[in-house]
Design a protein around this motif. Sequence first.
Motif, short mmCIF file in Angstrom:
data_model
loop_
_atom_site.label_atom_id
_atom_site.label_comp_id
_atom_site.label_asym_id
_atom_site.label_seq_id
_atom_site.Cartn_x
_atom_site.Cartn_y
_atom_site.Cartn_z
N TYR A 1 -4.67 18.41 1.22
CA TYR A 1 -4.32 19.79 0.48
C TYR A 1 -5.14 19.94 -0.70
O TYR A 1 -5.87 20.49 -1.21
CB TYR A 1 -2.58 19.75 0.07
N CYS A 2 -5.33 18.35 -1.45
CA CYS A 2 -5.75 18.40 -2.69
C CYS A 2 -7.58 18.42 -2.23
O CYS A 2 -8.10 19.00 -3.00
CB CYS A 2 -5.70 16.81 -3.29
N ASP A 3 -7.72 17.77 -1.18
CA ASP A 3 -9.23 17.89 -0.95
C ASP A 3 -9.80 19.42 -0.52
O ASP A 3 -10.53 20.02 -0.58
CB ASP A 3 -9.42 17.13 0.27
N MET A 4 -8.80 20.23 0.21
CA MET A 4 -9.13 21.26 0.75
C MET A 4 -8.79 22.51 -0.01
O MET A 4 -9.09 23.56 0.31
CB MET A 4 -8.43 21.40 2.13
N THR A 5 -8.36 22.20 -1.05
CA THR A 5 -8.14 23.23 -2.28
C THR A 5 -9.22 23.05 -3.39
O THR A 5 -8.80 23.44 -4.61
CB THR A 5 -6.65 23.44 -2.73
N THR A 6 -9.98 22.03 -3.25
CA THR A 6 -11.02 21.85 -4.48
C THR A 6 -12.35 21.92 -3.99
O THR A 6 -12.68 21.47 -2.94
CB THR A 6 -10.73 20.41 -4.77
N GLY A 7 -13.19 22.65 -4.62
CA GLY A 7 -14.70 22.96 -4.25
C GLY A 7 -15.52 21.93 -4.61
O GLY A 7 -15.07 20.73 -5.39
N VAL B 1 -4.44 2.84 1.21
CA VAL B 1 -5.32 3.83 0.77
C VAL B 1 -6.51 3.85 1.74
O VAL B 1 -7.23 4.79 1.98
CB VAL B 1 -6.08 3.06 -0.57
N VAL B 2 -6.73 2.63 2.36
CA VAL B 2 -7.87 2.64 3.22
C VAL B 2 -7.49 3.57 4.76
O VAL B 2 -8.48 4.18 5.01
CB VAL B 2 -8.12 1.10 4.06
N ASN B 3 -6.38 3.65 4.82
CA ASN B 3 -6.10 4.35 5.93
C ASN B 3 -6.16 5.87 5.74
O ASN B 3 -6.58 6.57 6.13
CB ASN B 3 -4.70 4.16 6.35
N LEU B 4 -5.78 6.25 4.43
CA LEU B 4 -5.75 7.66 3.81
C LEU B 4 -7.28 7.95 3.77
O LEU B 4 -7.48 9.09 4.19
CB LEU B 4 -5.24 7.67 2.57
N GLU C 1 -3.52 8.92 -5.84
CA GLU C 1 -4.59 9.12 -6.85
C GLU C 1 -5.86 8.21 -6.40
O GLU C 1 -7.04 8.73 -6.37
CB GLU C 1 -4.25 8.72 -8.50
N ALA C 2 -5.46 6.92 -6.17
CA ALA C 2 -6.61 6.12 -5.56
C ALA C 2 -7.53 6.53 -4.34
O ALA C 2 -8.63 6.59 -4.22
CB ALA C 2 -6.05 4.81 -5.22
N ALA C 3 -6.68 7.12 -3.42
CA ALA C 3 -7.10 7.68 -2.25
C ALA C 3 -8.01 8.67 -2.47
O ALA C 3 -8.99 9.07 -1.89
CB ALA C 3 -5.97 8.08 -1.14
N ALA C 4 -7.47 9.63 -3.46
CA ALA C 4 -8.38 10.86 -3.87
C ALA C 4 -9.75 10.53 -4.38
O ALA C 4 -10.85 11.14 -4.18
CB ALA C 4 -7.67 11.87 -4.76
N ALA D 1 -13.34 13.58 -8.50
CA ALA D 1 -12.56 13.48 -9.91
C ALA D 1 -11.67 14.58 -9.74
O ALA D 1 -10.51 14.41 -10.29
CB ALA D 1 -13.40 13.65 -11.06
N ALA D 2 -11.91 15.78 -9.40
CA ALA D 2 -11.08 16.91 -9.36
C ALA D 2 -10.04 16.92 -8.53
O ALA D 2 -8.81 17.11 -8.80
CB ALA D 2 -11.86 18.22 -9.41
N VAL D 3 -10.26 16.27 -7.15
CA VAL D 3 -9.48 16.07 -6.33
C VAL D 3 -8.30 14.88 -6.73
O VAL D 3 -7.11 15.21 -6.67
CB VAL D 3 -10.12 15.61 -4.88
N ALA D 4 -9.00 14.06 -7.49
CA ALA D 4 -7.89 12.79 -8.18
C ALA D 4 -7.00 13.54 -9.23
O ALA D 4 -5.77 13.25 -9.20
CB ALA D 4 -8.72 11.93 -8.79
N ASP D 5 -7.47 14.48 -9.89
CA ASP D 5 -6.58 15.09 -10.88
C ASP D 5 -5.54 16.05 -9.99
O ASP D 5 -4.51 16.09 -10.47
CB ASP D 5 -7.58 16.20 -11.74
#
Length: 176
Positions: free
Chosen positions: A115-121, A75-78, A38-41, A17-21
Amino acid sequence: MARECLAALPQRRAHVAAVADRALDVAGPLGLEGDLLEAAAWLHDIGYSPPIAVTGFHPLDGARYLRAAGADKRVVNLVAHHSHAVVEAEERGLAKNLLVEFPYDDTLPHDALCYCDMTTGPDGQRMTVQDRLVEIRERYGPDDVVSRFITKAEPVIVETVERIAGRLDASVAQSK
C-alpha cells in the motif's frame, strides 16, 4: 543504511523516504509495529544501489544484502516480497530463488508495505494506485520486464491497496 546505499540515486531515496513516512502514518491504525514497517519501507528499494545490484532484480538483491548484513529476518522478508515481487521474479526466471531463500508469508505487513509503495510516486508524491501503475509502465516502457510484471500483478496490487485503504477507513471511522 538506505540513505547511504541510495545516495547515488536521489530520486529513489526520495521515494523510499516518502514510503517510510507513509508507513509511519498507517502502522498505528493497522495495529502494526511501526518500527518494522518503517524499516522495511526505508529498505525496500535498497537493491537498486549499484554496489548491491547483482541479479538486476532489486527485491532479491536487497534481501540478500540485508540478510548478509544481519538485518531482522522480518524486514528482510518484507524487502524480498514487497509489492508482490514474486510476479516479477517469475518474469525474470528467479521465482524459485526468491521463494527458496525467502519463503513468503501472507501477512498484513506485506499488504501495508505494498500500500505504501504503490501509493507513493518516484519523487515521493502521493498518488492513487492506478496512477502509480501507469507511471511505472510509462517510466519503463511497454517491452520492459517491469512493465510486464506490473501488468500481470495489477489485479493483486490493486486488491491489496484497496483492502488496506478499507482497513484504514474503518480505523478512522472507529476512532470518531
